[in-house]
Design a protein around this motif. Structure first.
Motif, PDB file in Angstrom:
ATOM      1  N   MET A  93       0.809  -1.066   0.052  1.00 50.17           N
ATOM      2  CA  MET A  93      -0.038  -0.006  -0.119  1.00 50.17           C
ATOM      3  C   MET A  93       0.790   1.010   0.105  1.00 50.17           C
ATOM      4  O   MET A  93       0.596   2.341  -0.662  1.00 50.17           O
ATOM      5  N   LEU A  94       1.965   1.360   0.806  1.00 54.17           N
ATOM      6  CA  LEU A  94       2.666   2.331   0.875  1.00 54.17           C
ATOM      7  C   LEU A  94       3.461   2.607  -0.587  1.00 54.17           C
ATOM      8  O   LEU A  94       3.677   3.736  -1.098  1.00 54.17           O
ATOM      9  N   LEU A  95       3.855   1.561  -1.193  1.00 53.36           N
ATOM     10  CA  LEU A  95       4.363   1.825  -2.341  1.00 53.36           C
ATOM     11  C   LEU A  95       3.508   2.094  -3.528  1.00 53.36           C
ATOM     12  O   LEU A  95       3.909   3.100  -4.396  1.00 53.36           O
ATOM     13  N   ALA A  96       2.239   1.925  -3.545  1.00 49.50           N
ATOM     14  CA  ALA A  96       1.310   2.293  -4.445  1.00 49.50           C
ATOM     15  C   ALA A  96       1.024   3.868  -4.182  1.00 49.50           C
ATOM     16  O   ALA A  96       0.851   4.765  -5.062  1.00 49.50           O
ATOM     17  N   ALA A  97       1.054   4.323  -2.895  1.00 47.14           N
ATOM     18  CA  ALA A  97       0.835   5.575  -2.542  1.00 47.14           C
ATOM     19  C   ALA A  97       2.071   6.501  -3.009  1.00 47.14           C
ATOM     20  O   ALA A  97       1.956   7.548  -3.462  1.00 47.14           O
ATOM     21  N   GLN A  98       3.197   6.023  -3.034  1.00 46.81           N
ATOM     22  CA  GLN A  98       4.395   6.727  -3.535  1.00 46.81           C
ATOM     23  C   GLN A  98       4.384   6.952  -5.133  1.00 46.81           C
ATOM     24  O   GLN A  98       4.805   7.807  -5.461  1.00 46.81           O
ATOM     25  N   LEU A  99       3.991   5.778  -5.732  1.00 51.61           N
ATOM     26  CA  LEU A  99       3.743   6.004  -7.221  1.00 51.61           C
ATOM     27  C   LEU A  99       2.699   6.928  -7.519  1.00 51.61           C
ATOM     28  O   LEU A  99       3.053   7.817  -8.352  1.00 51.61           O
ATOM     29  N   VAL A 100       1.614   7.284  -6.742  1.00 48.81           N
ATOM     30  CA  VAL A 100       0.577   8.252  -6.911  1.00 48.81           C
ATOM     31  C   VAL A 100       1.272   9.636  -6.501  1.00 48.81           C
ATOM     32  O   VAL A 100       1.059  10.559  -7.433  1.00 48.81           O
ATOM     33  N   MET A 101       1.828   9.710  -5.666  1.00 51.21           N
ATOM     34  CA  MET A 101       2.499  10.968  -5.074  1.00 51.21           C
ATOM     35  C   MET A 101       3.523  11.427  -5.976  1.00 51.21           C
ATOM     36  O   MET A 101       3.645  12.582  -6.521  1.00 51.21           O
ATOM     37  N   GLY A 102       4.451  10.541  -6.327  1.00 47.50           N
ATOM     38  CA  GLY A 102       5.371  10.830  -7.674  1.00 47.50           C
ATOM     39  C   GLY A 102       4.896  11.554  -8.909  1.00 47.50           C
ATOM     40  O   GLY A 102       5.229  12.334  -9.265  1.00 47.50           O
ATOM     41  N   ALA A 103       3.813  10.674  -9.286  1.00 53.66           N
ATOM     42  CA  ALA A 103       3.158  11.088 -10.815  1.00 53.66           C
ATOM     43  C   ALA A 103       2.499  12.394 -10.399  1.00 53.66           C
ATOM     44  O   ALA A 103       2.682  13.203 -11.404  1.00 53.66           O
ATOM     45  N   ALA A 104       1.940  12.745  -9.280  1.00 56.15           N
ATOM     46  CA  ALA A 104       1.134  13.785  -9.190  1.00 56.15           C
ATOM     47  C   ALA A 104       2.124  15.065  -9.153  1.00 56.15           C
ATOM     48  O   ALA A 104       2.093  16.202  -9.336  1.00 56.15           O
ATOM     49  N   ALA A 105       3.299  14.690  -8.408  1.00 58.12           N
ATOM     50  CA  ALA A 105       4.527  15.899  -8.187  1.00 58.12           C
ATOM     51  C   ALA A 105       4.973  16.225  -9.362  1.00 58.12           C
ATOM     52  O   ALA A 105       5.401  17.364  -9.747  1.00 58.12           O
ATOM     53  N   GLY A 106       5.386  15.072 -10.390  1.00 65.95           N
ATOM     54  CA  GLY A 106       5.789  15.444 -11.537  1.00 65.95           C
ATOM     55  C   GLY A 106       5.018  16.323 -12.416  1.00 65.95           C
ATOM     56  O   GLY A 106       5.412  17.187 -13.235  1.00 65.95           O
ATOM     57  N   LEU A 107       3.671  15.813 -12.356  1.00 69.16           N
ATOM     58  CA  LEU A 107       2.631  16.791 -13.379  1.00 69.16           C
ATOM     59  C   LEU A 107       2.642  18.369 -12.626  1.00 69.16           C
ATOM     60  O   LEU A 107       2.586  19.005 -13.394  1.00 69.16           O
ATOM     61  N   PHE A 108       2.697  18.428 -11.198  1.00 66.48           N
ATOM     62  CA  PHE A 108       2.481  19.733 -10.723  1.00 66.48           C
ATOM     63  C   PHE A 108       3.849  20.579 -10.964  1.00 66.48           C
ATOM     64  O   PHE A 108       3.548  21.580 -11.311  1.00 66.48           O
ATOM     65  N   ALA A 109       4.874  20.006 -11.116  1.00 68.98           N
ATOM     66  CA  ALA A 109       6.366  20.849 -11.127  1.00 68.98           C
ATOM     67  C   ALA A 109       6.172  21.122 -12.524  1.00 68.98           C
ATOM     68  O   ALA A 109       6.585  22.342 -12.872  1.00 68.98           O
ATOM     69  N   ALA A 110       5.941  20.423 -13.533  1.00 67.29           N
ATOM     70  CA  ALA A 110       5.932  20.875 -15.026  1.00 67.29           C
ATOM     71  C   ALA A 110       5.026  21.801 -15.175  1.00 67.29           C
ATOM     72  O   ALA A 110       5.272  22.843 -15.924  1.00 67.29           O
ATOM     73  N   THR A 111       3.819  21.765 -14.736  1.00 58.99           N
ATOM     74  CA  THR A 111       2.763  22.734 -15.302  1.00 58.99           C
ATOM     75  C   THR A 111       3.061  24.035 -14.269  1.00 58.99           C
ATOM     76  O   THR A 111       2.776  25.078 -14.787  1.00 58.99           O
ATOM     77  N   ALA A 112       3.538  24.096 -13.030  1.00 58.63           N
ATOM     78  CA  ALA A 112       3.535  25.071 -11.936  1.00 58.63           C
ATOM     79  C   ALA A 112       4.746  26.027 -12.845  1.00 58.63           C
ATOM     80  O   ALA A 112       4.420  27.250 -12.854  1.00 58.63           O
ATOM     81  N   GLN A 113       5.890  25.538 -13.205  1.00 59.53           N
ATOM     82  CA  GLN A 113       6.566  26.413 -13.989  1.00 59.53           C
ATOM     83  C   GLN A 113       6.045  27.263 -15.109  1.00 59.53           C
ATOM     84  O   GLN A 113       6.414  28.499 -15.213  1.00 59.53           O
ATOM     85  N   ALA A 114       5.367  26.423 -15.986  1.00 57.83           N
ATOM     86  CA  ALA A 114       4.824  26.963 -17.007  1.00 57.83           C
ATOM     87  C   ALA A 114       3.864  28.146 -16.662  1.00 57.83           C
ATOM     88  O   ALA A 114       3.779  29.267 -17.316  1.00 57.83           O
ATOM     89  N   THR A 115       2.893  27.766 -15.633  1.00 54.37           N
ATOM     90  CA  THR A 115       2.128  28.929 -15.100  1.00 54.37           C
ATOM     91  C   THR A 115       2.602  30.306 -14.569  1.00 54.37           C
ATOM     92  O   THR A 115       2.191  31.092 -14.734  1.00 54.37           O
ATOM     93  N   ALA A 116       3.767  29.865 -13.667  1.00 54.27           N
ATOM     94  CA  ALA A 116       4.596  30.833 -13.311  1.00 54.27           C
ATOM     95  C   ALA A 116       4.937  31.784 -14.230  1.00 54.27           C
ATOM     96  O   ALA A 116       4.859  33.226 -13.995  1.00 54.27           O
ATOM     97  N   VAL A 117       5.649  31.463 -15.419  1.00 52.61           N
ATOM     98  CA  VAL A 117       5.927  32.347 -16.457  1.00 52.61           C
ATOM     99  C   VAL A 117       4.981  32.973 -17.099  1.00 52.61           C
ATOM    100  O   VAL A 117       4.962  34.210 -17.251  1.00 52.61           O
TER     101      VAL A 117
END
Length: 393
Positions: A93-117
């Motif tokens: 369950m912890l492993l599944a949670a980490q996969l969800v968090m990592g994918a969400a973090a990657g999407l957020f980081a890529a979108t946040a920088q573009a939004t900031a610009v």
């Protein structure tokens, strides 16, 4: 400065805290889930791989969507992952949670920088990106030690719940404050990876991968390194992470100044050389000195190690961009993926070192990776010199 940028930075802070606090949580998680510490390290690997793959892949699918919706959804998915981790009853369950968090973090980081610009305008592009990325730096300086301190008193589940609470607040503010209708350009995956064909870019990304792999051979297993290798108590971990984080802020801020003065390439080479030295010092400290000396010395090495380690990323990002300035947004995205692939690989390598050797050997193995990165840089320079020396036909 648009104050909405600060909340994008807070989002980066929350998501990066999970990635950096794990080095202090592994012993407790391993004990509660009845697995070894090297096996628990796969949780860091899962988060990092999901981030590295999720950043380019998910942002390609969500490129033309309303950024307000994408950022809020990514943050809520991250919150759900933290809540799931906090209530998990098994390693799976912890492993599944980490996969969800990592994918969400990657999407957020890529979108946040573009939004900031987009919010700041092209004339303030560098400042906007630095504010968002600054959240990651402060996650190292403040988030990781604070998360470790929370785990000391309320357990590792308390850390995940605290991050989830911050993430939920951030999601509400982003939904409330960000404007509607901000949409990016839709780029296919092949278009996003096209930049890797530019001369010099593949070798530069390989240098990033090697350096981060070496760094996280040690960083991922800082807790067993300190407790088993140097005889320190669990209470020392928050202070060690804080010292390392303060060094990271100093290194991050000074890197840009030094790169402008002496060149980004020289800063990268200097950081690689000093990282090799630091890894050897850590290994020799644990191998040659008794615990009453090796423990305090290891604590003392945290500040300079943080400065050296975090002087590398800004200068290296500048090198990566210099090979293809016209597609900087793509090369920076690839560089971010290389960073998290390095984190994942370093965690796997460090886990195998702990499985078959001792914590003191982590530094020896870690030092070999920046040495290999220097070799890649030297080979690239010699290749460019040979091409420049060839007569034009």
């Amino acid at each position: 400065m648009d104050k909405r940028l600060l909340w994008l930075s807070v989002g980066s802070f929350a998501m990066s805290t999970v990635g950096f606090v794990f080095s202090a949580l592994l012993p407790s998680i391993a004990a509660d889930t009845h697995i070894s510490i090297p096996s628990a390290g796969y949780l860091i690997t899962a988060f990092s791989l999901a981030y590295a793959v999720g950043a380019p892949t998910l942002s390609a699918f969500a490129g033309a969507m309303d950024r307000r919706l994408v950022l809020t959804a990514a943050m809520l998915l991250f919150v759900a992952g933290n809540a799931f981790a906090a209530t998990s009853t098994s390693f799976a369950m912890l492993l599944a949670a980490q996969l969800v968090m990592g994918a969400a973090a990657g999407l957020f980081a890529a979108t946040a920088q573009a939004t900031a610009v987009a919010l700041a305008g092209p004339e303030h592009r560098a400042l906007a990106i630095s504010v968002v990325v600054g959240g990651t730096t402060f996650a190292v300086a403040l988030g990781a030690p604070l998360g470790s301190l929370i785990a000391t008193f309320w357990g590792w589940r308390g850390t995940f719940l605290s991050v989830a609470s911050l993430g939920f607040l951030t999601a509400l503010v982003l939904w409330w404050r960000l404007p509607r209708g901000m949409r990016g350009a839709r780029l296919t995956l092949s278009e996003r990876f096209l930049a890797i064909t530019r001369p010099g870019v593949p070798a530069a990304l390989f240098v990033t991968l090697l350096y981060l792999t070496g760094a996280f051979v040690v960083i991922s297993y800082l807790a067993p390194l300190a407790m088993e290798g140097a005889g320190l108590s669990k209470m020392a971990l928050p202070g060690m992470l804080l010292s390392f984080g303060i060094g990271a802020v100093i290194g991050n801020l000074s890197s840009g100044f030094l790169a402008d003065r002496i060149g980004a390439g020289r800063v990268v080479v200097l950081s690689l050389l000093l990282s090799i030295t630091m890894c050897l010092l850590i290994a020799l400290d644990l191998k040659l000195l008794p615990h009453d000396l090796s423990g305090p010395l290891l604590i003392g090495l945290m500040l300079p190690w943080g400065i050296i380690g975090w002087a590398f990323p800004p200068a290296q990002a500048s090198r990566v961009v210099s090979y293809a300035p016209d597609v900087a947004h793509l090369t920076l995205s690839l560089n971010a993926s290389a960073i998290y692939f390095g984190v994942a690989l370093g965690t796997v390598v460090g886990g195998r070192v702990l499985e078959y050797a001792t914590p003191s050997d982590l530094g020896l193995v870690a030092g070999a990776l920046p040495l290999a990165a220097l070799g890649v840089m030297l080979a690239g320079r010699l290749s460019r010199h040979r091409l420049a020396a060839q007569p034009a036909e």
